[in-house]
Scaffold this motif. Structure first.
Motif, PDB file in Angstrom:
ATOM      1  N   SER A  48      69.680  49.129  55.662  1.00  0.00           N
ATOM      2  CA  SER A  48      70.943  49.228  56.413  1.00  0.00           C
ATOM      3  C   SER A  48      71.922  48.107  56.089  1.00  0.00           C
ATOM      4  O   SER A  48      72.624  47.604  56.975  1.00  0.00           O
ATOM      5  N   ILE A  49      71.998  47.717  54.826  1.00  0.00           N
ATOM      6  CA  ILE A  49      72.949  46.679  54.430  1.00  0.00           C
ATOM      7  C   ILE A  49      74.336  47.306  54.282  1.00  0.00           C
ATOM      8  O   ILE A  49      74.527  48.218  53.468  1.00  0.00           O
ATOM      9  N   PRO A  50      75.324  46.831  55.050  1.00  0.00           N
ATOM     10  CA  PRO A  50      76.671  47.409  54.943  1.00  0.00           C
ATOM     11  C   PRO A  50      77.263  47.157  53.566  1.00  0.00           C
ATOM     12  O   PRO A  50      77.117  46.086  52.991  1.00  0.00           O
ATOM     13  N   SER A  51      77.928  48.160  53.039  1.00  0.00           N
ATOM     14  CA  SER A  51      78.636  48.004  51.768  1.00  0.00           C
ATOM     15  C   SER A  51      80.105  48.354  51.966  1.00  0.00           C
ATOM     16  O   SER A  51      80.980  47.511  51.905  1.00  0.00           O
ATOM     17  N   ASN A  52      80.374  49.621  52.227  1.00  0.00           N
ATOM     18  CA  ASN A  52      81.715  50.082  52.571  1.00  0.00           C
ATOM     19  C   ASN A  52      81.558  51.383  53.356  1.00  0.00           C
ATOM     20  O   ASN A  52      80.446  51.743  53.744  1.00  0.00           O
ATOM     21  N   GLU A  53      82.646  52.054  53.599  1.00  0.00           N
ATOM     22  CA  GLU A  53      82.584  53.271  54.407  1.00  0.00           C
ATOM     23  C   GLU A  53      81.771  54.378  53.749  1.00  0.00           C
ATOM     24  O   GLU A  53      81.263  55.268  54.421  1.00  0.00           O
ATOM     25  N   ASP A  54      81.624  54.305  52.438  1.00  0.00           N
ATOM     26  CA  ASP A  54      80.972  55.387  51.708  1.00  0.00           C
ATOM     27  C   ASP A  54      79.537  55.081  51.294  1.00  0.00           C
ATOM     28  O   ASP A  54      78.785  55.991  50.950  1.00  0.00           O
ATOM     29  N   ASN A  55      79.150  53.789  51.298  1.00  0.00           N
ATOM     30  CA  ASN A  55      77.836  53.405  50.781  1.00  0.00           C
ATOM     31  C   ASN A  55      77.080  52.527  51.774  1.00  0.00           C
ATOM     32  O   ASN A  55      77.676  51.850  52.606  1.00  0.00           O
ATOM     33  N   ILE A  56      75.772  52.538  51.633  1.00  0.00           N
ATOM     34  CA  ILE A  56      74.903  51.645  52.388  1.00  0.00           C
ATOM     35  C   ILE A  56      73.799  51.186  51.447  1.00  0.00           C
ATOM     36  O   ILE A  56      73.393  51.925  50.539  1.00  0.00           O
ATOM     37  N   GLY A  57      73.321  49.954  51.634  1.00  0.00           N
ATOM     38  CA  GLY A  57      72.400  49.378  50.665  1.00  0.00           C
ATOM     39  C   GLY A  57      71.018  49.083  51.220  1.00  0.00           C
ATOM     40  O   GLY A  57      70.810  48.946  52.431  1.00  0.00           O
ATOM     41  N   ILE A  58      70.061  48.989  50.295  1.00  0.00           N
ATOM     42  CA  ILE A  58      68.701  48.538  50.597  1.00  0.00           C
ATOM     43  C   ILE A  58      68.356  47.446  49.591  1.00  0.00           C
ATOM     44  O   ILE A  58      68.450  47.661  48.376  1.00  0.00           O
ATOM     45  N   ALA A  59      67.988  46.280  50.095  1.00  0.00           N
ATOM     46  CA  ALA A  59      67.613  45.162  49.230  1.00  0.00           C
ATOM     47  C   ALA A  59      66.108  45.157  49.018  1.00  0.00           C
ATOM     48  O   ALA A  59      65.334  45.311  49.972  1.00  0.00           O
ATOM     49  N   VAL A  60      65.687  44.977  47.765  1.00  0.00           N
ATOM     50  CA  VAL A  60      64.271  44.885  47.421  1.00  0.00           C
ATOM     51  C   VAL A  60      64.060  43.558  46.702  1.00  0.00           C
ATOM     52  O   VAL A  60      64.553  43.353  45.593  1.00  0.00           O
ATOM     53  N   TYR A  61      63.340  42.653  47.352  1.00  0.00           N
ATOM     54  CA  TYR A  61      63.093  41.304  46.815  1.00  0.00           C
ATOM     55  C   TYR A  61      61.622  41.208  46.453  1.00  0.00           C
ATOM     56  O   TYR A  61      60.745  41.277  47.313  1.00  0.00           O
ATOM     57  N   ASN A  62      61.359  41.063  45.157  1.00  0.00           N
ATOM     58  CA  ASN A  62      59.987  41.090  44.662  1.00  0.00           C
ATOM     59  C   ASN A  62      59.819  40.023  43.587  1.00  0.00           C
ATOM     60  O   ASN A  62      60.545  40.039  42.581  1.00  0.00           O
ATOM     61  N   CYS A  63      58.895  39.087  43.836  1.00  0.00           N
ATOM     62  CA  CYS A  63      58.600  38.026  42.862  1.00  0.00           C
ATOM     63  C   CYS A  63      59.864  37.241  42.479  1.00  0.00           C
ATOM     64  O   CYS A  63      60.071  36.905  41.309  1.00  0.00           O
ATOM     65  N   GLY A  64      60.714  36.986  43.474  1.00  0.00           N
ATOM     66  CA  GLY A  64      61.911  36.201  43.236  1.00  0.00           C
ATOM     67  C   GLY A  64      63.084  36.968  42.677  1.00  0.00           C
ATOM     68  O   GLY A  64      64.171  36.404  42.506  1.00  0.00           O
ATOM     69  N   GLU A  65      62.901  38.248  42.402  1.00  0.00           N
ATOM     70  CA  GLU A  65      63.982  39.067  41.840  1.00  0.00           C
ATOM     71  C   GLU A  65      64.545  39.989  42.903  1.00  0.00           C
ATOM     72  O   GLU A  65      63.798  40.643  43.643  1.00  0.00           O
ATOM     73  N   LEU A  66      65.872  40.049  42.990  1.00  0.00           N
ATOM     74  CA  LEU A  66      66.543  40.888  43.980  1.00  0.00           C
ATOM     75  C   LEU A  66      67.206  42.086  43.332  1.00  0.00           C
ATOM     76  O   LEU A  66      67.983  41.944  42.378  1.00  0.00           O
ATOM     77  N   ASN A  67      66.906  43.268  43.849  1.00  0.00           N
ATOM     78  CA  ASN A  67      67.619  44.491  43.492  1.00  0.00           C
ATOM     79  C   ASN A  67      68.219  45.064  44.764  1.00  0.00           C
ATOM     80  O   ASN A  67      67.535  45.165  45.786  1.00  0.00           O
ATOM     81  N   ILE A  68      69.500  45.423  44.725  1.00  0.00           N
ATOM     82  CA  ILE A  68      70.134  46.089  45.862  1.00  0.00           C
ATOM     83  C   ILE A  68      70.495  47.497  45.428  1.00  0.00           C
ATOM     84  O   ILE A  68      71.278  47.699  44.503  1.00  0.00           O
ATOM     85  N   LEU A  69      69.883  48.456  46.087  1.00  0.00           N
ATOM     86  CA  LEU A  69      70.115  49.861  45.789  1.00  0.00           C
ATOM     87  C   LEU A  69      71.161  50.397  46.749  1.00  0.00           C
ATOM     88  O   LEU A  69      71.073  50.166  47.965  1.00  0.00           O
ATOM     89  N   TYR A  70      72.138  51.127  46.235  1.00  0.00           N
ATOM     90  CA  TYR A  70      73.193  51.684  47.080  1.00  0.00           C
ATOM     91  C   TYR A  70      73.094  53.206  47.102  1.00  0.00           C
ATOM     92  O   TYR A  70      72.822  53.840  46.083  1.00  0.00           O
ATOM     93  N   PHE A  71      73.317  53.758  48.288  1.00  0.00           N
ATOM     94  CA  PHE A  71      73.229  55.195  48.491  1.00  0.00           C
ATOM     95  C   PHE A  71      74.483  55.668  49.232  1.00  0.00           C
ATOM     96  O   PHE A  71      75.082  54.918  50.003  1.00  0.00           O
ATOM     97  N   ASP A  72      74.852  56.913  48.984  1.00  0.00           N
ATOM     98  CA  ASP A  72      75.977  57.487  49.718  1.00  0.00           C
ATOM     99  C   ASP A  72      75.654  57.500  51.211  1.00  0.00           C
ATOM    100  O   ASP A  72      74.561  57.892  51.617  1.00  0.00           O
ATOM    101  N   ARG A  73      76.606  57.068  52.002  1.00  0.00           N
ATOM    102  CA  ARG A  73      76.424  57.047  53.446  1.00  0.00           C
ATOM    103  C   ARG A  73      76.632  58.457  54.007  1.00  0.00           C
ATOM    104  O   ARG A  73      77.621  59.123  53.710  1.00  0.00           O
ATOM    105  N   ILE A  74      75.685  58.894  54.814  1.00  0.00           N
ATOM    106  CA  ILE A  74      75.805  60.189  55.481  1.00  0.00           C
ATOM    107  C   ILE A  74      76.131  59.938  56.940  1.00  0.00           C
ATOM    108  O   ILE A  74      75.477  59.139  57.611  1.00  0.00           O
ATOM    109  N   LYS A  75      77.146  60.605  57.448  1.00  0.00           N
ATOM    110  CA  LYS A  75      77.542  60.401  58.830  1.00  0.00           C
ATOM    111  C   LYS A  75      76.433  60.855  59.762  1.00  0.00           C
ATOM    112  O   LYS A  75      75.790  61.866  59.551  1.00  0.00           O
ATOM    113  N   GLY A  76      76.250  60.066  60.811  1.00  0.00           N
ATOM    114  CA  GLY A  76      75.184  60.360  61.763  1.00  0.00           C
ATOM    115  C   GLY A  76      74.374  59.118  62.052  1.00  0.00           C
ATOM    116  O   GLY A  76      74.123  58.311  61.152  1.00  0.00           O
TER     117      GLY A  76
END
Length: 276
Positions: free
Chosen positions: A185-213
């Motif tokens: 539930s990481i805010p990005s903008n009105e259209d996207n929302i993010g998920i951060a994955v931190y593994n062994c010191g490396e960060l990846n933030i995945l963004y997905f289209d936000r669905i209303k609801g």
């Protein structure tokens, strides 16, 4: 050679009306060929959102009783999921449960359920936050939402957190002793929302289209798919993607019907998408 069935001890609340917690976890994991051993922390007539104050039955002491019984019968678990605990006594009992059943090759996932939308849930305080921090070090993976991640680290919650902010929050969470951090539930903008994955010191933030609801119980579904996929051989990043995609499918399906958001999502109707 027959494929073994994995099992999970799910320490979480049990809700009557409104799909959440164990009500969501059990069917999702079952369709992924993972047996669930539910260990309720508290029983509620409804979940906490949209129904007013629910009827609540606390079960302090039950986790300890389960631990002793399982120990006597040499029960072992491939994974332990820690969800809603609610008070200090359940936190202590959960730490003892993990200490008893944690093995080098099993998976402990802690979802530190504290708050959402920038606020602490009612009934919780700073002392409870400190108690939950003590469980994080027992986890292989923790799955807070961004509000909970900020509350646990003392980081100011904002809607405009940048990449470096998320990285610092993940590092601070990892300092509690957990191996991997997944922040939803990481805010990005009105259209996207993010998920951060931190593994062994490396960060990846995945963004997905936000669905209303704003459906309740999706975090529990996320945890269930994540664990199920990892127990079936997926790596962390792939399991996170699958969890997010499945929740999107649940929301899309539920939006086709006159189905109140406070009821949660119609997860059972979409379970077939997890097979294969």
């Amino acid at each position: 050679m027959k494929k073994p069935i994995k099992n999970v001890a799910a320490i979480h609340d049990l809700v009557g009306v409104g799909k959440a917690a164990l009500t969501n976890i059990i069917p999702v994991m079952s369709v992924l060929n993972v047996d669930v051993c539910p260990i309720p922390t508290v029983i509620l007539s409804t979940h906490m959102g949209g129904y007013g104050k629910p009827a609540i039955r606390k079960l302090n002491g039950y986790i300890d009783e389960c631990r002793e019984h399982y120990k006597q019968n040499n029960v072992e678990f491939d994974s332990i999921l820690v969800g809603y605990l609610g008070d200090r006594e359940n936190v202590i009992e959960t730490k003892n449960f993990i200490k008893e059943f944690k093995r080098q090759n099993n998976l402990v996932v802690v979802d530190p359920i504290l708050g959402d939308n920038g606020k602490l849930y009612s009934g919780f305080d700073k002392e409870y936050i400190s108690e939950i921090r003590c469980v994080l070090g027992d986890a292989d993976i923790i799955t807070p939402n961004i509000t909970e991640a900020c509350l646990l680290t003392g980081y100011e919650y904002r809607d405009d957190l940048k990449h470096d902010d998320i990285l610092n929050i993940c590092r601070n969470l990892a300092d509690f002793g957990c191996r991997n951090v997944v922040i939803t539930s990481i805010p990005s903008n009105e259209d996207n929302i993010g998920i951060a994955v931190y593994n062994c010191g490396e960060l990846n933030i995945l963004y997905f289209d936000r669905i209303k609801g704003a459906f309740h119980g999706t975090g529990d579904i996320f945890d269930a798919v994540l664990i199920g996929k990892i127990l079936n051989g997926s790596d962390l990043l792939s399991a996170v993607k699958c969890s997010a995609d499945f929740i999107r499918e649940c929301i899309k399906y539920s939006l086709k019907y006159d189905y109140p958001e406070r009821e949660g999502v119609m997860v059972e109707s979409v379970l077939y998408k997890l097979r294969g």
